[in-house]
Design an enzyme around this catalytic site. Sequence first.
Site, short mmCIF file in Angstrom:
data_model
loop_
_atom_site.label_atom_id
_atom_site.label_comp_id
_atom_site.label_asym_id
_atom_site.label_seq_id
_atom_site.Cartn_x
_atom_site.Cartn_y
_atom_site.Cartn_z
N HIS A 1 27.21 19.51 -16.48
CA HIS A 1 25.85 19.34 -17.01
C HIS A 1 25.03 20.51 -16.49
O HIS A 1 25.38 21.14 -15.50
CB HIS A 1 25.25 17.99 -16.60
CG HIS A 1 25.26 17.72 -15.11
ND1 HIS A 1 24.33 18.24 -14.24
CD2 HIS A 1 26.10 16.98 -14.34
CE1 HIS A 1 24.60 17.82 -13.01
NE2 HIS A 1 25.68 17.08 -13.03
N ASP B 1 24.06 19.98 -6.38
CA ASP B 1 24.84 18.79 -6.78
C ASP B 1 26.30 19.07 -6.44
O ASP B 1 26.98 19.78 -7.18
CB ASP B 1 24.63 18.57 -8.29
CG ASP B 1 25.33 17.32 -8.81
OD1 ASP B 1 25.86 16.55 -7.99
OD2 ASP B 1 25.32 17.12 -10.04
N ARG C 1 36.75 13.40 -6.88
CA ARG C 1 35.98 14.32 -7.71
C ARG C 1 35.69 15.54 -6.87
O ARG C 1 35.48 15.42 -5.65
CB ARG C 1 34.67 13.66 -8.19
CG ARG C 1 33.80 14.58 -9.05
CD ARG C 1 32.72 13.83 -9.84
NE ARG C 1 31.72 13.17 -9.03
CZ ARG C 1 31.63 11.86 -8.84
NH1 ARG C 1 32.50 11.05 -9.41
NH2 ARG C 1 30.68 11.35 -8.07
N HIS D 1 20.28 16.57 -13.67
CA HIS D 1 20.79 16.69 -15.03
C HIS D 1 19.70 17.46 -15.76
O HIS D 1 18.75 16.88 -16.28
CB HIS D 1 21.04 15.33 -15.67
CG HIS D 1 22.22 14.63 -15.06
ND1 HIS D 1 22.67 13.41 -15.48
CD2 HIS D 1 23.07 14.99 -14.06
CE1 HIS D 1 23.74 13.05 -14.77
NE2 HIS D 1 23.98 13.99 -13.90
N HIS E 1 34.38 10.82 -17.66
CA HIS E 1 33.06 11.48 -17.75
C HIS E 1 33.22 12.94 -18.14
O HIS E 1 34.32 13.47 -18.16
CB HIS E 1 32.27 11.32 -16.44
CG HIS E 1 32.91 11.91 -15.22
ND1 HIS E 1 32.93 13.26 -14.97
CD2 HIS E 1 33.54 11.32 -14.17
CE1 HIS E 1 33.53 13.48 -13.81
NE2 HIS E 1 33.93 12.31 -13.31
N ASP F 1 29.18 12.52 -3.07
CA ASP F 1 28.47 13.28 -4.10
C ASP F 1 27.02 13.32 -3.65
O ASP F 1 26.31 12.31 -3.73
CB ASP F 1 28.61 12.58 -5.46
CG ASP F 1 27.97 13.37 -6.60
OD1 ASP F 1 27.19 14.30 -6.33
OD2 ASP F 1 28.26 13.03 -7.77
N GLU G 1 32.73 19.55 -12.49
CA GLU G 1 33.02 18.37 -11.67
C GLU G 1 34.11 17.47 -12.24
O GLU G 1 33.86 16.31 -12.56
CB GLU G 1 31.75 17.56 -11.44
CG GLU G 1 30.91 17.27 -12.68
CD GLU G 1 29.65 16.46 -12.34
OE1 GLU G 1 29.82 15.38 -11.75
OE2 GLU G 1 28.54 16.91 -12.65
N TYR H 1 40.21 8.95 -11.35
CA TYR H 1 39.83 7.65 -10.78
C TYR H 1 40.93 6.64 -11.14
O TYR H 1 41.10 6.32 -12.32
CB TYR H 1 38.47 7.20 -11.34
CG TYR H 1 37.45 8.32 -11.23
CD1 TYR H 1 36.74 8.53 -10.05
CD2 TYR H 1 37.25 9.21 -12.30
CE1 TYR H 1 35.85 9.60 -9.94
CE2 TYR H 1 36.37 10.28 -12.19
CZ TYR H 1 35.67 10.46 -11.01
OH TYR H 1 34.80 11.52 -10.89
N ASP I 1 0.82 -1.22 0.00
CA ASP I 1 0.00 0.00 0.00
C ASP I 1 0.85 1.27 0.00
O ASP I 1 0.34 2.36 0.24
CB ASP I 1 -0.90 0.02 1.25
CG ASP I 1 -2.24 -0.63 0.97
OD1 ASP I 1 -2.55 -0.83 -0.21
OD2 ASP I 1 -2.95 -0.91 1.94
N HIS J 1 28.86 5.64 -10.19
CA HIS J 1 27.51 5.75 -9.63
C HIS J 1 27.34 4.80 -8.45
O HIS J 1 26.31 4.14 -8.32
CB HIS J 1 26.45 5.47 -10.71
CG HIS J 1 26.36 6.57 -11.73
ND1 HIS J 1 25.71 6.44 -12.93
CD2 HIS J 1 26.83 7.83 -11.72
CE1 HIS J 1 25.80 7.57 -13.62
NE2 HIS J 1 26.49 8.42 -12.90
N GLU K 1 33.14 18.85 -7.12
CA GLU K 1 32.01 19.34 -7.93
C GLU K 1 31.35 20.54 -7.27
O GLU K 1 30.97 20.49 -6.10
CB GLU K 1 30.97 18.22 -8.09
CG GLU K 1 29.71 18.68 -8.80
CD GLU K 1 28.74 17.53 -9.09
OE1 GLU K 1 28.72 16.54 -8.35
OE2 GLU K 1 28.00 17.64 -10.10
N1 GLY Z 1 25.32 13.63 -8.90
C1 GLY Z 1 25.15 13.40 -10.27
C2 GLY Z 1 26.19 14.06 -11.06
O1 GLY Z 1 27.14 14.55 -10.51
O2 GLY Z 1 26.06 14.19 -12.24
MN MN Z 2 26.84 16.53 -11.33
MN MN Z 3 27.19 15.06 -8.43
#
Ligand code: GLY
Ligand code: MN
Ligand code: MN
Length: 438
Positions: free
Chosen positions: A350, A265, A405, A357, A346, A254, A384, A388, A34, A237, A407
Site C-alpha cells: 500500500h 510501517d 509477515r 495507508h 492480503h 507489526d 509485506e 498464515y 474531560d 489485525h 514488511e
Molecule cells: N500496519 C498496517 C499494515 O501493514 O498495513
Molecule cells: Mn503495511
Molecule cells: Mn504493517
Amino acid sequence: MSDWFARRARLAAQLPAGAVAVLATAPERRRNGDSDYPYRHDSSFYYLCGFPEPEAVLVIVAGQRPRSLLFCREKNAEREIWDGFRYGPEAAQTAFGVDEAYPIDDLDVHLAELLADAPALYLPLARDAALDARARGWLDSVRAQARKGVQAPAVLGDLTPLVEEMRLIKDAGELATMEQAGRISAQAHARAMRAVRPGMPEYALEAELLYEFRRHGAQAPAYPSIVAGGANACVLHYVANNALLRDGDLVLIDAGCELDGYASDITRTFPVNGRFSPAQRDLYELVLAAQAAAIATIAPGRRVAEVHEAALRVLTQGMLDLGLITHLVSLEQALEQRLYLPFYMHGTSHWLGMDVHDCGNYKDVHHSERPSRLLETGMVLTVEPGIYVRAAEGVPREFWNTGIRIEDDAAVTAHGARLLSAGAPKTVREIEDLMQHD
Ligand code: GLY
Ligand code: MN
Ligand code: MN
C-alpha cells in the site's frame, strides 16, 4: 516553510483563476470525561501549511499570484495556562508563511466576501457534514446578494483528489523525514528482538517498541502496534497484545512510529527463544524470498500490481513445495485458481506517507481500461508478503499456528527500490545472531 508555499502554489495552479479552496484541519475528539484523544492534525491540511493546532482552516485563492489565508484560534492567556501555547493569527502568519491570518471566528464573514464573484469553490466534498453545511451557509450569503449583481460560484469542486495526488509523490524533505521514521522503527524492532524472553507478555514487548519510538522523538505509533505470539500472528489485525509469549513460538511484530506527521510501517517475525525451528525456518525463508522478488520489481515504469504478482508467484511455488497446497496442479494453475488464498489473503503493498495507508490511486484512472498504476520516482510503498497457517485438516502439522509477515518501506528511485526500513534485522542469520548476543 518554502515546501508549504510551493505546495500551495502547485495546488492553486490546478484551479481556475479566482477559485477559492477551503481545507479544515481535524477536530479534537473526546475520549471520555474531560479527556480528549491525543490530537492529530488532518494530513492534507498539514501538508499544505504545517499548522499543528486544532480549530484551523486554510483558504487558498487561486490566480497568477495565489493568496493563502489561515484562520486559527486567537491567543488566550487563560487557555494557554491550562493547555499550553497557541500561535494566534499574528504569529501564525509569520511562522507558516501565509499571506494573511485571522481569528477562526471570522471565517464565515471572510468566506462570504471571498466567494462573491469567485468562479468556483473547492473543498473536500461530502466528507464532513459540518463543513458541507457551513459551505452551504457561505454560498447562501453570496446568493443573497444576487440582486446587487454579485455572482455565487457556479462550480463546486472536490479538493481531495487534487491534494491526494500531490501527496502520493514525496519530495526530498518528506523522504528524509520518512527515512528517519524508518530508522527509529527499525531500532525499535531490533530492541524487541533483544528484549524478548519466553513467558513475557506481548504487551511488555510492545512497551519496548513504544519506549524506543518516543525516546527518539517520534510523537506516536503510526497505527496500533501488533505484537502477536504463536497462533495470534494468524489474526491479521491482532491488537489485544495480552497473551504470554511461549518458548518455541514465533512472535510477529507489526509496528512503526509516526515522526513529524509521517508514518513508517515495519513487520518482523522472530523466534521467542532466539532460534528458528526447521519448519519455522522453511516458512520464513519462503516469505523472505517472496519479499526479495517483490522488491526487485520496484522501479519507475513498472506497475504496482507487479509487486504483488512477484510475491504471489514465489509464495505459491513455496506452498506447493512445502505441501501446503495439496492439489496436483502446476504453479500457473495454482495462481489461476488462487489456491494460495487460505494462507495469503492480503495485498502485498500500500502507499505509505502521512497516513499509514496513504492516499493516491492504485489504478491508472486516466486510462480507459484502468490498469494498475505505473510506479514513479518519489512514491513510497510497503512490501509485506506473509504466510498464515492455521491448524486445519490436511495441512502439515509442523506448520500449524504459524504466522509470518515481513514488511519493509520502499521509496521508488531512478535505480529501483530504496528501503527506508533496512535497519531492522531480517535474515535468519541476522536475527539469530542478534538474539544470541544479548
Ligand atoms: N500496519 C498496517 C499494515 O501493514 O498495513
Ligand atoms: Mn503495511
Ligand atoms: Mn504493517
